[in-house]
Scaffold this active site. Structure first.
Site, PDB file in Angstrom:
ATOM      1  N   ASP A  10       0.883  -1.155   0.000  1.00 14.94           N
ATOM      2  CA  ASP A  10       0.000   0.000   0.000  1.00 14.94           C
ATOM      3  C   ASP A  10       0.927   1.213   0.000  1.00 14.94           C
ATOM      4  O   ASP A  10       1.716   1.394   0.941  1.00 14.94           O
ATOM      5  CB  ASP A  10      -0.855  -0.053   1.276  1.00 14.94           C
ATOM      6  N   ASN A  24      -6.488  13.803  -9.913  1.00 16.77           N
ATOM      7  CA  ASN A  24      -7.312  14.310 -11.008  1.00 16.77           C
ATOM      8  C   ASN A  24      -6.970  15.782 -11.205  1.00 16.77           C
ATOM      9  O   ASN A  24      -6.278  16.388 -10.401  1.00 16.77           O
ATOM     10  CB  ASN A  24      -8.812  14.108 -10.726  1.00 16.77           C
ATOM     11  N   VAL A  33      -6.152   5.128  -5.517  1.00 17.49           N
ATOM     12  CA  VAL A  33      -4.953   5.488  -4.765  1.00 17.49           C
ATOM     13  C   VAL A  33      -5.051   6.938  -4.267  1.00 17.49           C
ATOM     14  O   VAL A  33      -4.537   7.265  -3.186  1.00 17.49           O
ATOM     15  CB  VAL A  33      -3.685   5.229  -5.623  1.00 17.49           C
ATOM     16  N   ASP A  34      -5.710   7.788  -5.027  1.00 18.47           N
ATOM     17  CA  ASP A  34      -5.914   9.196  -4.650  1.00 18.47           C
ATOM     18  C   ASP A  34      -6.662   9.279  -3.313  1.00 18.47           C
ATOM     19  O   ASP A  34      -6.249   9.995  -2.383  1.00 18.47           O
ATOM     20  CB  ASP A  34      -6.715   9.868  -5.777  1.00 18.47           C
ATOM     21  N   SER A 122      -2.861   5.536 -14.133  1.00 19.78           N
ATOM     22  CA  SER A 122      -3.882   5.317 -15.178  1.00 19.78           C
ATOM     23  C   SER A 122      -4.363   3.871 -15.304  1.00 19.78           C
ATOM     24  O   SER A 122      -5.200   3.573 -16.153  1.00 19.78           O
ATOM     25  CB  SER A 122      -3.401   5.799 -16.558  1.00 19.78           C
ATOM     26  N   GLY A 124      -6.032   2.133 -13.101  1.00 15.66           N
ATOM     27  CA  GLY A 124      -7.233   1.840 -12.325  1.00 15.66           C
ATOM     28  C   GLY A 124      -8.462   2.337 -13.064  1.00 15.66           C
ATOM     29  O   GLY A 124      -8.761   1.878 -14.170  1.00 15.66           O
ATOM     30  N   TYR A 126      -8.901   4.933 -14.732  1.00 18.44           N
ATOM     31  CA  TYR A 126      -8.601   5.529 -16.036  1.00 18.44           C
ATOM     32  C   TYR A 126      -8.381   4.492 -17.140  1.00 18.44           C
ATOM     33  O   TYR A 126      -8.174   4.854 -18.299  1.00 18.44           O
ATOM     34  CB  TYR A 126      -7.420   6.498 -15.939  1.00 18.44           C
TER      35      TYR A 126
HETATM   36  P1  ADP Z   1      -6.187   6.145 -12.219  1.00 19.48           P
HETATM   37  O1  ADP Z   1      -7.370   7.050 -12.109  1.00 19.48           O
HETATM   38  O2  ADP Z   1      -4.908   6.888 -12.636  1.00 19.48           O
HETATM   39  O3  ADP Z   1      -6.445   4.943 -13.059  1.00 19.48           O
HETATM   40  P2  ADP Z   1      -6.495   4.620  -9.725  1.00 19.48           P
HETATM   41  O4  ADP Z   1      -6.302   5.133  -8.347  1.00 19.48           O
HETATM   42  O5  ADP Z   1      -7.873   4.203 -10.111  1.00 19.48           O
HETATM   43  O6  ADP Z   1      -5.885   5.738 -10.703  1.00 19.48           O
HETATM   44  O7  ADP Z   1      -5.529   3.397  -9.965  1.00 19.48           O
HETATM   45  C1  ADP Z   1      -4.151   3.518 -10.195  1.00 19.48           C
HETATM   46  C2  ADP Z   1      -3.439   2.303  -9.665  1.00 19.48           C
HETATM   47  O8  ADP Z   1      -3.239   2.429  -8.251  1.00 19.48           O
HETATM   48  C3  ADP Z   1      -4.194   0.990  -9.860  1.00 19.48           C
HETATM   49  O9  ADP Z   1      -3.287   0.039 -10.399  1.00 19.48           O
HETATM   50  C4  ADP Z   1      -4.614   0.598  -8.434  1.00 19.48           C
HETATM   51  O10 ADP Z   1      -4.627  -0.807  -8.271  1.00 19.48           O
HETATM   52  C5  ADP Z   1      -3.504   1.204  -7.619  1.00 19.48           C
HETATM   53  N1  ADP Z   1      -3.805   1.466  -6.207  1.00 19.48           N
HETATM   54  C6  ADP Z   1      -5.009   1.697  -5.615  1.00 19.48           C
HETATM   55  N2  ADP Z   1      -4.844   1.912  -4.292  1.00 19.48           N
HETATM   56  C7  ADP Z   1      -3.514   1.819  -4.031  1.00 19.48           C
HETATM   57  C8  ADP Z   1      -2.697   1.933  -2.857  1.00 19.48           C
HETATM   58  N3  ADP Z   1      -3.226   2.203  -1.666  1.00 19.48           N
HETATM   59  N4  ADP Z   1      -1.356   1.741  -2.986  1.00 19.48           N
HETATM   60  C9  ADP Z   1      -0.799   1.487  -4.187  1.00 19.48           C
HETATM   61  N5  ADP Z   1      -1.491   1.378  -5.332  1.00 19.48           N
HETATM   62  C10 ADP Z   1      -2.839   1.537  -5.256  1.00 19.48           C
END
Ligand code: ADP
Length: 172
Positions: A10, A24, A33-34, A122, A124, A126
């Protein structure tokens, strides 16, 4: 040249100088992740983002650009926010995605961060295919001219880890 390490973690728990956020344009926080970064950092992070919007970034952060803020309560010192492209079947946006990694490392150099952790930008919500997203991440970090010593590519699941490992193998 920076050392690239793949870690299964994480990203909010990592003790690195800077954690990159797949933000964003509005720097408003969100899901994925945001959301995790905003929760872990606490209100100091949203205050910092709001200040950026009120001062240097009235129109928000353009796709492929990066900007640093405090990391609030996280172990890291800084969050580097970058905006990845939304994947599209018929438009090649790999330059924009590569730009996220390049500009984040430029910002890291400016603030003096020596260790930087990236999520799979991008890949997730996106919608980027994981193999492409991880290949562009590895390629761009490999080629980057940066003072950063260690780049952590953070795999959040099996698919991401496999993608990073394959990309590293192929580029040896
Ligand atoms: P985007 O909008 O750029 O696609 P996301 O947050 O939806 O961003 O996803 C980006 C990547 O971050 C994905 O591969 C997701 O699995 C990963 N992710 C989500 N939460 C975490 C976290 N706590 N730590 C690391 N990676 C994460």
């Amino acid at each position: 040249m920076a050392t690239i390490r793949i870690v299964r973690s994480d990203i909010t728990t990592l003790d690195v100088d800077a954690v990159v956020n797949a933000a964003n344009r509005q720097l408003a926080g969100g899901g994925g992740v945001d959301g995790a970064i905003h929760r872990a950092a606490g209100p100091e992070l949203s205050t910092a983002c709001r200040k950026l919007r009120e001062t240097t970034l009235p129109d928000g952060l353009p796709t492929g650009d990066s900007v640093a803020t405090t990391a609030g309560n996280m172990p890291a010192r800084w969050v580097i926010h970058t905006v990845g492209p939304v994947w599209a079947k018929t438009i090649d946006k790999s330059d924009q995605l590569a730009s996220c990694y390049r500009t984040s490392l430029q910002v890291a150099d400016e603030i003096g961060a020596r260790s930087v952790a990236f999520p799979t930008i991008s890949a997730g919500v996106y919608g980027y295919p994981m193999d492409e997203a991880t290949r562009i991440a590895v390629e761009t970090c490999r080629q980057a001219d940066t003072k950063v010593d260690t780049i952590y590519l953070v795999a959040f699941n099996d698919e991401a880890e496999a993608g990073y490992r394959a990309a590293l193998e192929n580029q040896r």
